[in-house]
Write an enzyme that holds these catalytic residues in place. Sequence first.
Site, PDB file in Angstrom:
ATOM      1  N   GLU A 123       0.755  -0.967  -0.100  1.00  0.00           N
ATOM      2  CA  GLU A 123      -0.016  -0.337  -0.323  1.00  0.00           C
ATOM      3  C   GLU A 123       1.240   1.258   0.211  1.00  0.00           C
ATOM      4  OE1 GLU A 123      -2.664  -0.709   3.746  1.00  0.00           O
ATOM      5  OE2 GLU A 123      -0.674   0.032   4.991  1.00  0.00           O
ATOM      6  N   ASP A 182      -1.759  -8.816  18.451  1.00  0.00           N
ATOM      7  CA  ASP A 182      -0.368  -8.972  17.609  1.00  0.00           C
ATOM      8  C   ASP A 182       0.294  -9.775  18.793  1.00  0.00           C
ATOM      9  OD1 ASP A 182      -1.975  -7.989  15.171  1.00  0.00           O
ATOM     10  OD2 ASP A 182      -0.587  -6.276  14.858  1.00  0.00           O
TER      11      ASP A 182
HETATM   12  C1  FAD Z   1       1.078   0.108   8.840  1.00  0.00           C
HETATM   13  C2  FAD Z   1      -0.162  -1.613   9.761  1.00  0.00           C
HETATM   14  C3  FAD Z   1      -1.569  -1.383   8.482  1.00  0.00           C
HETATM   15  C4  FAD Z   1      -2.199  -2.507   8.744  1.00  0.00           C
HETATM   16  N1  FAD Z   1      -3.720  -2.980   8.095  1.00  0.00           N
HETATM   17  C5  FAD Z   1      -4.781  -3.589   8.655  1.00  0.00           C
HETATM   18  C6  FAD Z   1      -5.675  -4.121   7.592  1.00  0.00           C
HETATM   19  O1  FAD Z   1      -5.806  -3.204   6.553  1.00  0.00           O
HETATM   20  N2  FAD Z   1      -6.358  -4.796   8.371  1.00  0.00           N
HETATM   21  C7  FAD Z   1      -6.604  -4.732   9.008  1.00  0.00           C
HETATM   22  O2  FAD Z   1      -6.940  -6.120   9.894  1.00  0.00           O
HETATM   23  N3  FAD Z   1      -4.960  -5.192   9.592  1.00  0.00           N
HETATM   24  C8  FAD Z   1      -4.169  -3.947   9.533  1.00  0.00           C
HETATM   25  N4  FAD Z   1      -3.076  -4.070  10.152  1.00  0.00           N
HETATM   26  C9  FAD Z   1      -3.122  -5.165  11.347  1.00  0.00           C
HETATM   27  C10 FAD Z   1      -3.960  -4.453  12.353  1.00  0.00           C
HETATM   28  O3  FAD Z   1      -3.371  -2.924  12.593  1.00  0.00           O
HETATM   29  C11 FAD Z   1      -3.376  -4.963  13.455  1.00  0.00           C
HETATM   30  O4  FAD Z   1      -2.981  -6.269  13.972  1.00  0.00           O
HETATM   31  C12 FAD Z   1      -3.774  -4.620  15.648  1.00  0.00           C
HETATM   32  O5  FAD Z   1      -4.115  -3.387  15.391  1.00  0.00           O
HETATM   33  C13 FAD Z   1      -3.703  -5.294  16.474  1.00  0.00           C
HETATM   34  O6  FAD Z   1      -4.760  -4.946  17.950  1.00  0.00           O
HETATM   35  P1  FAD Z   1      -4.231  -4.998  19.419  1.00  0.00           P
HETATM   36  O7  FAD Z   1      -4.724  -4.308  19.702  1.00  0.00           O
HETATM   37  O8  FAD Z   1      -2.600  -5.588  19.538  1.00  0.00           O
HETATM   38  O9  FAD Z   1      -2.399  -3.764  18.587  1.00  0.00           O
HETATM   39  P2  FAD Z   1      -2.413  -2.720  18.799  1.00  0.00           P
HETATM   40  O10 FAD Z   1      -3.034  -2.294  18.113  1.00  0.00           O
HETATM   41  O11 FAD Z   1      -0.905  -2.159  17.989  1.00  0.00           O
HETATM   42  O12 FAD Z   1      -2.454  -1.812  20.070  1.00  0.00           O
HETATM   43  C14 FAD Z   1      -1.293  -1.898  21.083  1.00  0.00           C
HETATM   44  C15 FAD Z   1      -1.653  -0.870  22.257  1.00  0.00           C
HETATM   45  O13 FAD Z   1      -0.664  -0.735  22.959  1.00  0.00           O
HETATM   46  C16 FAD Z   1       0.325   0.311  23.438  1.00  0.00           C
HETATM   47  N5  FAD Z   1       1.708  -0.406  24.466  1.00  0.00           N
HETATM   48  C17 FAD Z   1       1.945  -1.238  23.718  1.00  0.00           C
HETATM   49  N6  FAD Z   1       2.961  -1.110  24.202  1.00  0.00           N
HETATM   50  C18 FAD Z   1       3.043  -0.384  25.450  1.00  0.00           C
HETATM   51  C19 FAD Z   1       3.198  -0.378  26.703  1.00  0.00           C
HETATM   52  N7  FAD Z   1       5.089  -1.495  27.253  1.00  0.00           N
HETATM   53  N8  FAD Z   1       2.833  -0.316  27.988  1.00  0.00           N
HETATM   54  C20 FAD Z   1       1.141   1.096  27.485  1.00  0.00           C
HETATM   55  N9  FAD Z   1       1.133   0.462  26.435  1.00  0.00           N
HETATM   56  C21 FAD Z   1       2.159  -0.404  25.699  1.00  0.00           C
HETATM   57  C22 FAD Z   1       0.260   1.055  21.960  1.00  0.00           C
HETATM   58  O14 FAD Z   1       0.491   2.303  21.916  1.00  0.00           O
HETATM   59  C23 FAD Z   1      -1.266   0.569  21.352  1.00  0.00           C
HETATM   60  O15 FAD Z   1      -1.646   1.992  21.813  1.00  0.00           O
HETATM   61  C24 FAD Z   1      -1.982  -3.320  10.182  1.00  0.00           C
HETATM   62  C25 FAD Z   1      -0.623  -2.565  10.932  1.00  0.00           C
HETATM   63  C26 FAD Z   1      -0.259  -1.931  10.288  1.00  0.00           C
HETATM   64  C27 FAD Z   1       1.466  -1.227  11.251  1.00  0.00           C
END
Ligand code: FAD
Length: 451
Positions: A172, A301
């Site tokens: 993208e 993730d």
């Molecule tokens: C550029 C990009 C494009 C993407 N496009 C897509 C898409 O089109 N479709 C799709 O399905 N998925 C997509 N993804 C993947 C998707 O965004 C992730 O799978 C999803 O965000 C995972 O959710 P999560 O809650 O596990 O983590 P995240 O959404 O990454 O959230 C983690 C949170 O934890 C916080 N955090 C981390 N470490 C600490 C700490 N030590 N102390 C306090 N807070 C902390 C961070 O600040 C963040 O707010 C994309 C990812 C990226 C990077």
Amino acid sequence: MSSKSTPRVVIVGAGFGGLNAAQGLAKGPAEITVIDRKNHHTFQPLLYQVATAGLSPGEIAAPIRSILGPYKNVEVLMAEVTGVELNRRMVETPEVEVPYDYLIVAAGAGHSYFGHDEWEPFAPGLKTIEDALEIRRRVLLAFELAERQAAAGESEGPLNFVVVGGGPTGVELAGTLAEVCRHSLAHEFRSIDPSRAHILLIEGGPRVLPVYPEDLSRSAEEQLRHLGVEVRTSTMVNQIEPGAVHFGEVRLPAAVILWAAGVAASPLGKALGVPVDRAGRVTVQPDLSIPGHAEVFVIGDLAAAKDEHGKMLPGVAPVAIQQGRYVAKLIRREIEEAAQGRGQGVRHPFHYWDKGSLATIGRAAAVADFGKIHISGFVAWLSWLFVHIFFLIGFRNRLLVFIQWAWSYVTYERGARLITGSTYLPGWNGSGSSPKADATASQEIHTGAAK
Ligand SMILES: Cc1cc2nc3c(=O)[nH]c(=O)nc-3n(C[C@H](O)[C@H](O)[C@H](O)COP(=O)(O)OP(=O)(O)OC[C@H]3O[C@@H](n4cnc5c(N)ncnc54)[C@H](O)[C@@H]3O)c2cc1C
């Protein structure tokens, strides 16, 4: 449970997983504390639009406090979580310790440079708003520096943009960069021709979008070429230096290098002291709890979770969202059972409902994998657009993004073209000249951007 009558659930991370867990537990029988090091939730799937000046940060991010504000049993702490004391049931931050009865760790993932962290300053990745703004700065700055150099009559340098990694983010970014060069900026410079900039996407494996079916990978590659991206598959980058990338025998000078090749789970996974896989993801049980601690869950993730067939679940938003909702429901039920003096029921394993995958490539270009149905091009792109706008947090954001998108589709305009912060571009020397080409190796690849 703790001595307090109301159990406390701590959620680390307000990304897709954490936020959905918090919303699932809101107005329920527990006190919820959400801890995130940022004050905002980022809609990561649209980060590439901020990085390429199509959208502004406020349109794809929202304050965590305002999202969770309506729920009186949810408090938000902005803090960096540094560790967890599993035996004492305590979450550690540099300032305070936060006790829990249940813990949900949803700290997500970051970039992996495969043991070459020294490449990061020269080839930033895309994960946060800050990353997106840095990429936007570098891309726009490259054109300004090239224009200044050409206007001064200095020898023209190649204006190469290199994206390393042909997964969804690399694809993208490369596709949208091509659109920016060929259309949005095409007529605004007088001494250079941005449409002659060279976008190169390098992928180590044999095809782009490796997790998609082969026909969609092929289609994605064709769509990229049509947009003006050179795609090199089966090509390993072996060195990155300021303003140049090396692969095979080639040293290619590049105004901007972007890294979209590797993902590493948050270090919090390792800090839990339980088994992790090679990417640092925590190996979770079928109910997403960690071995030996039924009260601690890892989701999104950061979790290495498998489906019923033993296949690893992908690191995508729907997995994190469904896991957040599942864990919230499970905890809620157990708290209610405990309050009624009933024994704990059986925990049914988490089941992921895969509704399909969509990857955008650029203007009117995308691929969609709905199991037996594979779609490419405009229709896939429209589906991508509507799905992603629909899931944006907040009605205001949805409306703004939709209007912005419709406008830029008609006009090719990219409204957020601001260079803020430093005017330093790694590898571009102080006198304003671009990185010098390695004459032998790079002849076959360069395309000068000067008119
Ligand atoms: C550029 C990009 C494009 C993407 N496009 C897509 C898409 O089109 N479709 C799709 O399905 N998925 C997509 N993804 C993947 C998707 O965004 C992730 O799978 C999803 O965000 C995972 O959710 P999560 O809650 O596990 O983590 P995240 O959404 O990454 O959230 C983690 C949170 O934890 C916080 N955090 C981390 N470490 C600490 C700490 N030590 N102390 C306090 N807070 C902390 C961070 O600040 C963040 O707010 C994309 C990812 C990226 C990077």
